[in-house]
Each structure stands twice: as structure tokens, then as C-alpha cells.
Design an enzyme around this catalytic site. Structure first.
Site: not given
Length: 486
Positions: A254, A288
Site C-alpha cells: 500500500e 495517504c
């Protein structure tokens, strides 16, 4: 270090041992005032080897436990996190900087992964079916992948750990967690809590380290480590994938993002402003999936810019442990400097500064909520993951051009669409190259939903019904079964 009358572990957790090395200690600072909270042990290559030894023993034991047993252990972990919510939230705030209210929300989110996967593990069933040509039965079984090496970032120190640990334990894997050096205390506390919940000693180890490379080199060289799951920057992810390729290590990544947010011409104005604020300012923008590039239909552009600037300018910045604070400090000096540099570059090239933009003096890694519009195309801030409380607003006249601009990036983690027409919003969402899309919602992460990115924002998915699959191997057995063709 003592929090809420609890002495926090500061050693490495290697199997059942809390190891205090006395060498290369890692200082942990409070980003609100730059004071030293404590120092913790730093792992080296020998510690990594010892952790693999422990994890290998743990895996041999844990994989044989029943799904029901693993489910009950995970559910106890959920309840323990809820019982200790205030303590864990305070640890998060002290070492990461977010407000206590946000930290409590993180604990709720983090603990939910244990409850979600406690339910999922007992629903993993092997399948048996007849082959279409009738010559055999097809048996499909699932096996834990093995020792899992988990690497987590500092911005959500509890949730990023449990999002990996929970499915790994549910699948029957043992884990070695390497948390970020900025926020190791949360990870160590959660590991101790898991032991209390019933996870055997050798099944979980935690290795904070100043030398991430030395730890990773050992992990990738050892045949017993069969899985790596990493959350962090795309740059580091590329390095880890290169290392994983040597042994073809099962990898989940990720990685970075540069999330676009589109305010369409049919958006409800108030909803768009409020949800954009949430998508931008959560954890001071250190997420993020934070909205980075905010594309606004021309008819809303000026009013939207002013409204968002007014809301962001009214936020109270300060120590996250104090009442009434809306936004805490950034995590460290480097992050503060990066954010300030991006804003300064944009303004120097002609961007319009609507609020914020001036780094305060004094202690703490603070940067004020900032809004920019009229951004020139050559501003670095358009192409960089900001990771700070800075909103960048860009007008558009043509919807398709805005979608194309939103997709004009190597990243594809998250995106947002603001529209009062659901069918219109879903149509636009499907055109966005992002693994996670929010429609009229600024907070979209959920343990029950698959999370992950497209393009260079990652590989694999965490959470949801598929999250446990990242930690299993699927095996097919062709079975001579009398009567399977009847």
C-alpha cells in the site's frame, strides 16, 4: 515511560522476550513540543534472525489451531483495545501528534480489524465440486502463507499495524512487525495486548530499528519468511519489491498517493465544502488518502475557495492533548520543512494564498491549515504528495478534462467526487483510476471494505472479504471421487 499509570514496553519483542539491547537506542519525541518521551531499543540483524527463529516456531504451532480458537483470540484483542482506548489514544497523540479525538477514532478503527477478521476466519471454508467433465472432484483448500514480515508507517500507528496483523493471525500466520521509528510505542503496546489476548509468544515479534535496511536484508534472505506486507512510500516500495523478487516473496504493497477530489457542477455546495475539509484535514493532512488536488467546477470555484479557506483558517492548531484543539503538529521537522517548501514554491510561482502559509515560530512541528488557488502548472505541489494541511484548489470548465487531469499521475490510491446526483457521481467515480473512491464522503476507510491502490499506489488489498486472502495460499486437489459425475 508511564502513560495512565501503565509502564510502556520499550524493548524489542522477540517471541516471549522483551529485549533491551542497550545499543543504538531510538529516541521518541513529542512532536507538539519536541521533548524526548523515551528511548527504545533498536533491532539489528541478529535480532532479526532471532525473530525469524521465534516466528518459525510460532507458525508451526499457530497454523494448527482451529479457526474458532483464532477467532476468539482476535475478539478478545478487540475488546482489550476498546477497554484501553484512552490509554492507546494518549500514546498515539504523544508520539504522532494527532488530537486525542482523532486518536480515539483511530483506536476504534484499528480494533475493528480484530473483530472483522474474527468473523471472517470462521467463514473460510474449503470447497468441493465436480469437474465439468465428470472425471474427478475439485477440492480447493486454503493454507496460511507462513511467516509474515509487516512494515508499517507512522501516521496511523495502531490502525496500520492491526490492518495487517489481524488477517495474518486469522489466516494462521506468525508475524514480525517493523513499526516506524517515529511511533514505535503504539506498536509495542498493541503487541503486549495481543499476548494478553492469548496470542502465543512466538507468534508475534516487534522490531523497531534505526536500520530498516539491515532488518529487511535478513527477512528477504531467509526462506522461512514467505510474506511481506508494506505500507509506505512508493519509492521504498519499489526497493522492497526488487528485494522480494530474488526469492519471489509473496508481496502486498500500500504505497503513495496524490488523491484528486472533484467538485462537480451539480454538487451540493455545503456538503462539498464540509466533506472536502474532512478529506483534507484528517490527521493534519498526513494521510495517504488525503485530498491533494481539489478540482472545482468553475461556477463554484471562487465561492468554494473562500468557504474552504474560512473553515480551515478557523481551525485551532495546538497540542493534541489539549481540549479545543482541531489540528495537531506534523510528525517531525523534515515533514514540516517539506510542506513549507511546497507552499513557498507555489506562492513564488504565482499561486494565490488564501489562508495560512506562514510557519509559526517556537517549539513543535506545526504548520497552519493553508489554502491555495490559481496554482500555476509548474508548481511542485501539484505533483507531490503533500502530507500536510494544505488544500490546493484548481478550477475546471470541462468535466472530462478534469477527470483526465485527476488521472494524470503515477498514483492511484484514493479519489473523491462531490455531486448531488448519485448516478452522475458513480459514473465519474468509475472513470477515476483509484482503488478507493469516496462520493460525498471525506472519510471512507472501513475494515469491511477492500483497501488498496492502482498503478504505482500498490499491490493487493487490505480489509474486506479479500483481506485474509493476502495471507493464504490456495491449493487445488484433484480427487478421484466415485460417483462424482452422477
Amino acid at each position: 515511560m508511564i502513560v495512565d499509570d501503565i509502564t510502556l514496553p520499550t524493548g524489542l519483542k522477540i517471541g516471549g522476550e522483551w529485549r533491551h539491547t542497550g545499543r543504538a537506542d531510538i529516541p521518541v519525541y513529542n512532536p507538539a513540543n519536541e521533548s524526548l518521551l523515551t528511548s527504545i531499543a533498536s533491532a539489528d540483524s541478529q535480532d532479526a534472525k532471532d525473530a525469524i527463529d521465534a516466528a518459525s516456531r510460532g507458525f508451526a504451532q499457530w497454523r494448527k489451531t482451529s479457526p474458532r480458537h483464532r477467532s476468539e483470540v482476535l475478539r478478545r484483542a478487540f475488546h482489550l483495545m476498546q477497554e484501553r482506548k484512552e490509554t492507546i489514544a494518549r500514546i498515539i497523540t504523544l508520539e504522532e501528534g494527532k488530537t486525542l479525538n482523532e486518536a480515539r477514532g483511530e483506536v476504534n478503527y484499528a480494533s475493528e480489524f480484530f473483530r472483522w477478521f474474527a468473523d471472517q476466519v470462521v467463514q473460510m471454508n474449503d470447497a468441493l465440486s465436480a469437474a465439468p467433465n465428470g472425471d474427478k472432484a475439485i477440492m480447493v483448500t486454503h493454507h496460511p502463507v507462513g511467516v509474515a514480515y509487516l512494515v508499517t508507517p507512522w501516521n496511523f500507528p495502531a490502525a496500520m499495524a492491526t490492518r495487517k496483523i489481524a488477517p495474518a493471525l486469522a489466516a494462521g500466520c506468525s508475524v514480525i512487525l517493523k513499526p516506524a521509528t517515529e511511533t514505535p510505542l503504539t506498536a509495542l503496546y498493541v503487541a503486549a495486548l495481543l499476548t494478553e489476548a492469548g496470542v502465543p509468544d512466538d507468534v508475534i515479534s516487534v522490531l523497531p530499528s534505526k536500520s530498516a535496511r539491515s532488518i529487511s536484508d535478513v527477512m528477504f534472505a531467509d526462506e522461512r519468511v514467505r510474506k511481506v506486507s508494506f505500507t509506505g512510500s512508493t519509492e521504498v516500495g519499489r526497493v522492497l519489491l526488487h528485494n522480494a523478487a530474488e526469492r519471489v516473496v509473496n508481496s502486498s504493497m500500500e504505497l503513495g498517493g496524490n488523491a484528486p477530489l472533484l467538485v462537480l457542477d451539480d454538487a451540493d455546495f455545503d456538503t462539498a465544502v464540509e466533506q472536502t475539509l474532512v478529506a483534507k484535514i484528517r490527521n493534519a493532512g498526513e494521510s495517504c488518502i488525503a485530498a491533494n488536488r481539489i478540482y472545482v467546477a468553475r461556477q463554484h470555484y471562487h465561492a468554494f475557495s473562500e468557504a474552504l479557506a474560512a473553515k480551515m483558517g478557523a481551525l485551532v492548531m495546538g497540542d493534541g492533548t489539549q481540549d479545543g484543539v482541531d489540528i495537531g503538529p506534523l510528525v517531525n521537522r523534515d515533514t514540516q520543512k517539506k510542506v513549507a517548501s511546497l507552499v513557498d514554491d507555489a506562492v513564488a510561482k504565482g499561486a494565490n494564498l488564501l489562508t495560512g502559509g506562514v510557519q509559526p515560530s517556537g517549539a513543535g512541528y506545526f504548520y497552519p491549515p493553508t489554502v491555495l488557488n490559481d496554482i500555476p502548472d509548474n508548481a511542485d505541489i501539484l505533483y507531490t504528495e503533500i502530507f500536510g494541511p494544505v488544500a490546493v484548489i484548481i478550477p475546471f470548465d470541462d468535466e472530462q478534462a478534469a477527470i483526465d487531469a485527476a488521472n494524470n499521475t503515477i498514483f492511484g490510491l484514493a479519489a473523491y467526487v462531490m455531486s448531488s446526483d448519485t448516478a452522475h457521481a458513480v459514473s465519474v467515480a468509475k472513470q477515476l483510476e483509484a482503488g478507493v473512491v469516496g462520493i460525498n464522503k471525506g472519510v471512507i476507510s472501513d475494515p469491511a471494505a477492500p483497501f488498496g491502490g492502482m498503478k504505482q499506489s500498490g499491490l493487493g488489498r487490505e480489509g474486506g472479504y479479500v483481506g485474509i486472502d493476502e495471507f493464504t495460499e490456495t491449493q487445488y486437489i484433484g480427487l478421484d471421487w466415485p460417483g462424482c459425475s452422477q
